[in-house]
Design an enzyme around this catalytic site. Structure first.
Site, mmCIF file in Angstrom:
data_model
loop_
_atom_site.group_PDB
_atom_site.id
_atom_site.type_symbol
_atom_site.label_atom_id
_atom_site.label_comp_id
_atom_site.label_asym_id
_atom_site.label_seq_id
_atom_site.Cartn_x
_atom_site.Cartn_y
_atom_site.Cartn_z
ATOM 1 N N LYS A 287 0.837 -1.205 0.000
ATOM 2 C CA LYS A 287 0.000 0.000 0.000
ATOM 3 C C LYS A 287 0.873 1.257 0.000
ATOM 4 O O LYS A 287 2.025 1.211 0.437
ATOM 5 C CB LYS A 287 -0.890 -0.009 1.241
ATOM 6 N N GLU B 160 -12.336 -11.441 8.413
ATOM 7 C CA GLU B 160 -11.098 -10.998 7.743
ATOM 8 C C GLU B 160 -9.913 -11.612 8.492
ATOM 9 O O GLU B 160 -9.813 -11.462 9.709
ATOM 10 C CB GLU B 160 -10.985 -9.473 7.771
HETATM 11 P P1 0O2 Z 1 -9.110 -1.393 11.906
HETATM 12 O O1 0O2 Z 1 -9.159 -0.355 12.965
HETATM 13 O O2 0O2 Z 1 -7.866 -2.185 11.943
HETATM 14 O O3 0O2 Z 1 -10.335 -2.245 11.850
HETATM 15 P P2 0O2 Z 1 -11.217 -0.252 4.305
HETATM 16 O O4 0O2 Z 1 -11.676 -1.428 5.133
HETATM 17 O O5 0O2 Z 1 -12.294 0.417 3.529
HETATM 18 O O6 0O2 Z 1 -10.340 0.706 5.056
HETATM 19 P P3 0O2 Z 1 -10.694 -2.199 2.577
HETATM 20 O O7 0O2 Z 1 -10.312 -2.211 1.144
HETATM 21 O O8 0O2 Z 1 -12.056 -2.622 2.908
HETATM 22 O O9 0O2 Z 1 -10.387 -0.817 3.184
HETATM 23 O O10 0O2 Z 1 -9.739 -3.087 3.391
HETATM 24 P P4 0O2 Z 1 -8.180 -2.991 3.535
HETATM 25 O O11 0O2 Z 1 -7.601 -1.813 2.861
HETATM 26 O O12 0O2 Z 1 -7.697 -4.339 3.173
HETATM 27 O O13 0O2 Z 1 -8.035 -2.738 5.088
HETATM 28 C C1 0O2 Z 1 -8.512 -3.657 6.008
HETATM 29 C C2 0O2 Z 1 -7.700 -3.549 7.276
HETATM 30 O O14 0O2 Z 1 -6.308 -3.707 6.990
HETATM 31 C C3 0O2 Z 1 -7.791 -2.211 7.972
HETATM 32 O O15 0O2 Z 1 -8.948 -2.158 8.738
HETATM 33 C C4 0O2 Z 1 -6.500 -2.234 8.790
HETATM 34 O O16 0O2 Z 1 -6.643 -3.058 9.913
HETATM 35 C C5 0O2 Z 1 -5.532 -2.868 7.842
HETATM 36 N N1 0O2 Z 1 -4.869 -1.858 7.032
HETATM 37 C C6 0O2 Z 1 -5.120 -1.547 5.744
HETATM 38 N N2 0O2 Z 1 -4.316 -0.574 5.314
HETATM 39 C C7 0O2 Z 1 -3.535 -0.231 6.359
HETATM 40 C C8 0O2 Z 1 -2.483 0.743 6.536
HETATM 41 O O17 0O2 Z 1 -2.113 1.487 5.647
HETATM 42 N N3 0O2 Z 1 -1.919 0.798 7.778
HETATM 43 C C9 0O2 Z 1 -2.293 -0.022 8.803
HETATM 44 N N4 0O2 Z 1 -1.678 0.115 9.968
HETATM 45 N N5 0O2 Z 1 -3.288 -0.927 8.654
HETATM 46 C C10 0O2 Z 1 -3.891 -1.033 7.457
HETATM 47 P P5 0O2 Z 1 -9.574 -0.775 9.172
HETATM 48 O O18 0O2 Z 1 -11.047 -0.938 9.226
HETATM 49 O O19 0O2 Z 1 -9.069 0.313 8.287
HETATM 50 O O20 0O2 Z 1 -9.014 -0.519 10.585
#
Ligand code: 0O2
Length: 275
Positions: free
Chosen positions: A113, A140
């Protein structure tokens, strides 16, 4: 939505997280008990908080009716591995399991990313049994190395602190730390077999010693105390040599002695039965 309804909605997700953690921890335990290297090092999990779900619904304009379908990470499992190679082993393992159906793969190892985030994600379907009957839910699974997890944890806290206004100099630091993590993972991979060998022999020795101590403890209950004391002294002598092969041979002898006592006990029991 009322709190009670949220509870009802989240309950199956909590069950799924608990079941999967238990299953993967058991996987680690089974490997250790058999003196095998486990590609899974640690497992954790969580159910997304209500406020975090609401935030995501708002951000992605998801209506309540589509909440369970569109928010794929209400239940989240994190699997931590020691080496990048183990991540792929774990993915293979997930594909082979009968209790897991892989819906979607997000490979942030090959598609790092912009933030520098590296991890391998699977969205899976998992069945739980509720009082209303079976329910198929999405979970997930994030799979990453210890080093990747360290970076992601720190970066996640900073994201939370700065929201969308992370200062450039901190972004730069995080980018360079992400490169360092990648270098570290590569370096560790190059000594993977050495480390695995070392860990395996440590585990094998620990298992043999545990078996020997168990045998000695059991012998104390049935055999002559002086004899068992001698056996114990012999064990300490061999233990000091740090020779695992000798320990294994000693354990085999103990097995034979214990078997003898067990046979005697059975004979005695059957004699009582005859009378
Ligand atoms: P949390 O607080 O961990 O639950 P989106 O879910 O819309 O943000 P998408 O495409 O649905 O994005 O899923 P994506 O990008 O695979 O992200 C899913 C989870 O991966 C995130 O959940 C984070 O836990 C982790 N993640 C993704 N990108 C990053 C990043 O750049 N940095 C870090 N530290 N973690 C990341 P959430 O809901 O965003 O957060």
């Amino acid at each position: 939505m009322e709190i009670q309804l949220w509870r009802e909605l989240l309950n199956p997700y909590e069950l799924a997280v608990n079941e999967l953690i238990l299953k993967f921890r058991h996987f680690i335990k089974e490997h250790k008990e058999n003196g095998l290297y486990s590609p899974i090092e640690q497992v954790t999990g969580r159910v997304k908080t209500i406020s975090s779900i609401l935030e995501k619904m708002q951000k992605k304009q998801i209506p309540f009716e589509e909440l369970e379908e569109k928010i794929e990470d209400i239940a989240g499992i994190r699997i931590i591995c020691q080496f990048v190679e183990d991540i792929y082993k774990v993915v293979e393992l997930m594909n082979q399991r009968d209790d897991i159906e892989v819906k979607l793969v997000k490979d942030y190892l090959n598609n790092v990313k912009d933030s520098g985030y590296r991890s391998y994600h699977l969205i899976i379907y998992y069945n739980v049994q509720t009082i209303k009957g079976p329910k198929k839910i999405q979970v997930e699974i994030q799979i990453r190395t210890l080093a990747m997890d360290f970076w992601a944890t720190v970066e996640h806290s900073l994201q939370y602190k700065y929201k969308h206004n992370m200062p450039e100099h901190i972004k730069d630091r995080l980018t360079s730390a992400a490169h360092a993590v990648q270098v570290l993972d590569n370096e560790m991979s190059s000594v993977r077999s050495e480390i695995m060998d070392a860990q395996n022999s440590f585990q094998i020795k620990a298992n043999v010693v545990a078996d020997i101590l168990n045998n000695i403890q059991n012998l104390y209950k049935v055999a002559n105390k002086r004899e068992v004391s001698k056996i114990q002294d012999e064990f300490y002598k061999i233990y000091k040599t740090e020779d695992v092969e000798k320990l294994k041979r000693f354990n085999k002898q103990l097995d034979i002695i214990s078997e003898g006592y067990r046979a005697q006990a059975i004979t005695r029991e059957s004699m009582y039965e005859i009378r």
